[in-house]
Design an enzyme around this catalytic site. Structure first.
Site, mmCIF file in Angstrom:
data_model
loop_
_atom_site.group_PDB
_atom_site.id
_atom_site.type_symbol
_atom_site.label_atom_id
_atom_site.label_comp_id
_atom_site.label_asym_id
_atom_site.label_seq_id
_atom_site.Cartn_x
_atom_site.Cartn_y
_atom_site.Cartn_z
ATOM 1 N N TYR A 1 0.852 -1.193 0.000
ATOM 2 C CA TYR A 1 0.000 0.000 0.000
ATOM 3 C C TYR A 1 0.886 1.241 0.000
ATOM 4 O O TYR A 1 1.874 1.322 0.737
ATOM 5 C CB TYR A 1 -0.903 0.023 1.233
ATOM 6 C CG TYR A 1 -1.586 1.361 1.450
ATOM 7 C CD1 TYR A 1 -2.638 1.755 0.631
ATOM 8 C CD2 TYR A 1 -1.152 2.226 2.458
ATOM 9 C CE1 TYR A 1 -3.251 2.986 0.812
ATOM 10 C CE2 TYR A 1 -1.765 3.453 2.646
ATOM 11 C CZ TYR A 1 -2.809 3.830 1.822
ATOM 12 O OH TYR A 1 -3.408 5.059 2.000
ATOM 13 N N ASP B 1 1.951 -8.650 -0.398
ATOM 14 C CA ASP B 1 0.527 -8.353 -0.225
ATOM 15 C C ASP B 1 0.151 -7.110 -1.029
ATOM 16 O O ASP B 1 0.715 -6.037 -0.824
ATOM 17 C CB ASP B 1 0.213 -8.122 1.253
ATOM 18 C CG ASP B 1 -1.262 -7.847 1.493
ATOM 19 O OD1 ASP B 1 -2.033 -8.818 1.610
ATOM 20 O OD2 ASP B 1 -1.645 -6.651 1.548
ATOM 21 N N TYR C 1 -5.008 -0.388 -4.289
ATOM 22 C CA TYR C 1 -3.732 0.274 -3.998
ATOM 23 C C TYR C 1 -3.162 0.977 -5.225
ATOM 24 O O TYR C 1 -2.341 1.874 -5.100
ATOM 25 C CB TYR C 1 -2.692 -0.741 -3.502
ATOM 26 C CG TYR C 1 -2.987 -1.384 -2.180
ATOM 27 C CD1 TYR C 1 -4.021 -0.942 -1.357
ATOM 28 C CD2 TYR C 1 -2.227 -2.475 -1.745
ATOM 29 C CE1 TYR C 1 -4.282 -1.551 -0.144
ATOM 30 C CE2 TYR C 1 -2.484 -3.088 -0.527
ATOM 31 C CZ TYR C 1 -3.510 -2.629 0.267
ATOM 32 O OH TYR C 1 -3.774 -3.237 1.469
ATOM 33 N N LYS D 1 -6.637 -8.462 -3.762
ATOM 34 C CA LYS D 1 -7.900 -8.219 -3.061
ATOM 35 C C LYS D 1 -9.003 -7.749 -4.008
ATOM 36 O O LYS D 1 -8.767 -6.924 -4.892
ATOM 37 C CB LYS D 1 -7.701 -7.180 -1.947
ATOM 38 C CG LYS D 1 -6.657 -7.569 -0.916
ATOM 39 C CD LYS D 1 -6.553 -6.521 0.190
ATOM 40 C CE LYS D 1 -5.433 -6.840 1.161
ATOM 41 N NZ LYS D 1 -4.097 -6.529 0.592
ATOM 42 N N HIS E 1 -11.753 -7.585 0.048
ATOM 43 C CA HIS E 1 -11.054 -6.525 0.772
ATOM 44 C C HIS E 1 -11.846 -5.991 1.962
ATOM 45 O O HIS E 1 -11.283 -5.753 3.031
ATOM 46 C CB HIS E 1 -10.726 -5.377 -0.190
ATOM 47 C CG HIS E 1 -9.615 -4.498 0.269
ATOM 48 N ND1 HIS E 1 -8.737 -3.904 -0.598
ATOM 49 C CD2 HIS E 1 -9.224 -4.110 1.505
ATOM 50 C CE1 HIS E 1 -7.844 -3.192 0.085
ATOM 51 N NE2 HIS E 1 -8.128 -3.295 1.359
ATOM 52 N N GLN F 1 -7.873 -11.086 7.077
ATOM 53 C CA GLN F 1 -6.842 -10.060 7.273
ATOM 54 C C GLN F 1 -7.472 -8.847 7.960
ATOM 55 O O GLN F 1 -8.421 -8.259 7.442
ATOM 56 C CB GLN F 1 -6.248 -9.666 5.919
ATOM 57 C CG GLN F 1 -5.088 -8.702 6.015
ATOM 58 C CD GLN F 1 -4.577 -8.256 4.659
ATOM 59 O OE1 GLN F 1 -4.604 -7.072 4.334
ATOM 60 N NE2 GLN F 1 -4.110 -9.202 3.849
ATOM 61 N N TYR G 1 -2.504 -6.565 9.825
ATOM 62 C CA TYR G 1 -1.846 -5.403 9.225
ATOM 63 C C TYR G 1 -1.841 -4.273 10.261
ATOM 64 O O TYR G 1 -2.492 -4.371 11.295
ATOM 65 C CB TYR G 1 -2.521 -4.967 7.918
ATOM 66 C CG TYR G 1 -3.948 -4.467 8.016
ATOM 67 C CD1 TYR G 1 -4.234 -3.152 8.382
ATOM 68 C CD2 TYR G 1 -5.024 -5.303 7.701
ATOM 69 C CE1 TYR G 1 -5.537 -2.684 8.449
ATOM 70 C CE2 TYR G 1 -6.335 -4.841 7.760
ATOM 71 C CZ TYR G 1 -6.587 -3.531 8.139
ATOM 72 O OH TYR G 1 -7.877 -3.078 8.208
ATOM 73 N N GLY H 1 0.843 -0.331 14.932
ATOM 74 C CA GLY H 1 -0.093 0.718 15.317
ATOM 75 C C GLY H 1 -0.821 1.251 14.098
ATOM 76 O O GLY H 1 -0.353 1.109 12.957
#
Length: 306
Positions: A23, A49, A54, A83, A116, A189, A215, A219
């Site tokens: 991403y 991934d 994206y 995704k 997604h 995910q 993912y 944080g």
């Protein structure tokens, strides 16, 4: 987990425990994704991934093909996740989304294809369709029918495994309890880190032989549209910092290894070579295995993380 640092999913296929996320925020040129992906493969990442939304699939595909051309890897060495975007949830559009991604990547198949998000949006050219009132335009789609179309993609050989992302327990149960279910989701995910540890969802997934993949394991994104900028950064948490200092590791490595110990597959994302190399350390045991009381993977202080 086996000696190849992978976990076997419920369909018999194996997924590497550590993945490289592709991403790219709007502020970062998409072209940087290509070089970062090459670097990730060079230092040992084999799980990449990506996602339709994206808009980096062409760059990722070029990076993978470059590393195949120079002999670093073969296509079968790479585990690629794509995704299904929310504007393609209607059953007749699912394969179209997958094929568009495969064309951009120039791949014959995906290793994993996941839904997604559990919400559907109006089909069309806009990734985020908005109405005149500037609000998102959603679509009414039965995700059980979307899942049947995902199963058809697997049967067609376009993808080897299928799963979901950002699903709650209730949404997972809707798929699992679907009459005529052919394939269970292999993975869910979700955002997962010590401030959002997903313990109940993890327990549910384990009980149903579904892997939880995390993912934002360091944080939530610091994007103001995603997170309150006043929220404390995870990697500055005093206890996490103290644990890292005690075991001579970075807070990031401790936070990532914590999730691996819980049985999650973990995604990490950075375009900085030094950090990519640092994260790659977690794909193998330390050069000299320390005794348990000094293993930074088994710190007793980690109770605060659960």
């Amino acid at each position: 987990m086996d000696k190849d640092r992978g976990i076997t999913m419920n369909d018999g296929n194996k997924i590497p425990i550590l993945g490289f996320g592709t991403y790219s925020p709007d502020a970062v040129p998409k072209s940087k994704c290509e070089e970062a992906t090459k670097t990730a493969i060079e230092v040992g990442f084999r799980h990449i991934d990506g996602a339709y939304v994206y808009q980096t699939e062409e760059h990722v595909g070029r990076a993978v093909r470059a590393k195949i051309s120079d002999g670093t890897v073969k296509r079968e060495d790479i585990f690629y996740t794509g995704k299904l975007w929310s504007t393609f949830h209607r059953p007749e559009l699912v394969r179209k989304c997958l094929e568009e991604s495969l064309k951009k990547l120039q791949f014959d198949y995906m290793d994993l294809f996941i839904i997604h998000n559990p919400f559907s949006m109006k089909p069309g050219p806009d990734l985020f369709p908005m109405g005149e009132d500037k609000k998102p335009v959603f679509d009414n789609v039965d995700l059980r029918q979307t899942w049947e179309a995902m199963e058809a993609c697997k049967d067609a050989g376009l993808v080897r495994s299928i799963g979901v992302s950002n699903f709650t327990r209730k949404q997972l149960e809707m798929i699992l309890n679907k009459p005529g279910l052919k394939y269970k989701p292999v993975i869910n995910q979700v955002e997962c880190h010590p401030y959002r540890n997903q313990s109940k969802l993890l327990a549910f997934c384990k009980s149903n032989d579904i892997i939880l993949e995390g993912y934002c394991v360091l944080g939530s994104q610091r994007d103001p549209s995603w997170l309150n900028p006043d929220a404390p950064p995870l990697l500055e948490d005093p206890l996490l910092v103290a644990i890292a200092k005690k075991y001579n590791k970075t807070p990031a490595l401790v936070a990532i290894r914590y999730q691996l110990q819980r049985g999650l597959v973990v995604l990490v994302k950075t375009y900085t070579r030094k950090r990519i190399e640092e994260n790659a350390q977690l794909m193998g045991p330390p050069a000299a295995a320390p005794p348990p009381e000094h293993d930074y993977c088994s710190y007793p202080e980690a109770k605060f993380l659960t």
